[in-house]
Design a protein around this motif. Structure first.
Motif, PDB file in Angstrom:
ATOM      1  N   TRP A 121       0.850  -1.200   0.000  1.00 26.11           N
ATOM      2  CA  TRP A 121       0.000   0.000   0.000  1.00 26.11           C
ATOM      3  C   TRP A 121       0.880   1.241   0.000  1.00 26.11           C
ATOM      4  O   TRP A 121       2.019   1.229   0.481  1.00 26.11           O
ATOM      5  N   VAL A 123      -0.245   5.417   0.593  1.00 26.31           N
ATOM      6  CA  VAL A 123      -1.116   6.584   0.540  1.00 26.31           C
ATOM      7  C   VAL A 123      -0.321   7.743  -0.057  1.00 26.31           C
ATOM      8  O   VAL A 123       0.824   7.990   0.328  1.00 26.31           O
ATOM      9  N   ASN A 152      -4.155   5.749  -3.705  1.00 25.44           N
ATOM     10  CA  ASN A 152      -3.475   4.586  -3.137  1.00 25.44           C
ATOM     11  C   ASN A 152      -2.634   3.983  -4.246  1.00 25.44           C
ATOM     12  O   ASN A 152      -3.164   3.358  -5.171  1.00 25.44           O
ATOM     13  N   CYS A 199      -2.669   5.603   6.679  1.00 26.44           N
ATOM     14  CA  CYS A 199      -3.188   4.361   6.120  1.00 26.44           C
ATOM     15  C   CYS A 199      -3.243   3.326   7.229  1.00 26.44           C
ATOM     16  O   CYS A 199      -2.293   3.214   8.025  1.00 26.44           O
TER      17      CYS A 199
END
Length: 284
Positions: A121, A123, A152, A199
């Motif tokens: 991930w 952000v 994202n 996140c």
């Protein structure tokens, strides 16, 4: 303004979020939130907001911009993220492209492709271009920006780092670019260089950073990128991520099926994605 697009995939309609948090239908004013609309945002200020139809709060939210031509990403653009990866602070922005076919709505599922084993991930602050930008002087860079949104920058690290070539392989998979929920115009964002971003994965905070640790700020990135390629209305610049990515943990933490990612940026809204494995049904 907080502009958005709502409705089923492929049939989204333009809207905005009013001061009470209600979605208003803009389809009677503009056909979509696209390049033409972004080039003339003043058109959206004409009708009184309370005269626009209210939309059900349960409606699906799509990506806030239609017809994105390209997504230009900036790697290692946060000093604290560069440190967590053990890499030197870049002397110039590191650029790569993310496929526009990777764009999905902010709350749509993220689909891990076949063979994926190191999903991650990121952000990021996204910047949406308002008008054609070519060889832009630094002093005028913000004149080309329509607003900002949450991105994202989902990554498959094994594709990105272990399959040879450039980073794009691990960045452009379908559903790897949840965008939105809103395109927030600059008049609603006092400072792009001091926004908290975060996140969580399954409720655990993994990223908690701030845009003030960006190495290259937004005006510089618009100026810099425009020296190498023209930026078109609706193009997105994804400006990098703060520390806390799965790759930087000890041991590394990778996304698994049914994980829940939730992320957001101060003033720009939040996203929520469930992670699923690729099946023909998941991609239909």
């Amino acid at each position: 303004m907080k502009l958005l697009r709502f409705g089923p995939k492929g049939s989204e309609r333009p809207g905005l979020l009013d001061g009470e948090g209600c979605i208003r239908d803009l389809s009677g004013v503009v056909s979509d939130i696209d390049a033409r609309t972004l080039a003339d945002l003043q058109r959206l200020r004409v009708p009184p907001v309370d005269s626009l139809p209210i939309v059900s709060p349960d409606v699906r939210i799509g990506a806030p911009v239609a017809g994105v031509g390209k997504i230009v990403c900036v790697g290692l653009n946060y000093s604290d993220h560069a440190r967590e990866t053990g890499q030197a602070i870049p002397r110039e922005p590191i650029l790569f492209l993310k496929a526009s076919s990777s764009i999905v709505g902010p709350n749509d599922d993220v689909i891990l492709p076949p063979g994926a084993k190191k999903g991650d991930w990121e952000v990021e602050l996204g910047i949406v271009i308002a008008r054609e930008a070519r060889y832009v002087p630094l002093a005028n860079a913000m004149e080309y920006v329509a607003g900002a949104c949450v991105v994202n920058d989902v990554s498959e690290r094994s594709y990105q780092l272990e399959r040879g070539g450039q980073w794009d392989k691990g960045k452009g998979c379908d559903t790897f670019c949840p965008l939105g929920p809103y395109l927030v115009t600059l008049d609603e964002i006092p400072r792009l260089d001091d926004l908290r971003m975060w996140c969580t994965v399954n409720g655990r905070t993994v990223q908690d950073g701030n845009t003030r640790t960006m190495i290259f700020d937004v005006p510089y990135l618009v100026h810099y990128i425009s020296q190498f390629m023209s930026l078109q209305p609706g193009d997105v610049i994804s400006t990098g991520t703060p520390p806390g990515v799965g790759m930087g943990m000890k041991p590394p933490q990778w996304l698994e099926e049914q994980d829940l990612m939730e992320l957001g940026i101060e003033g720009l809204g939040t996203q929520r994605q469930r992670v699923v494995r690729y099946t023909a049904e998941a991609c239909s």
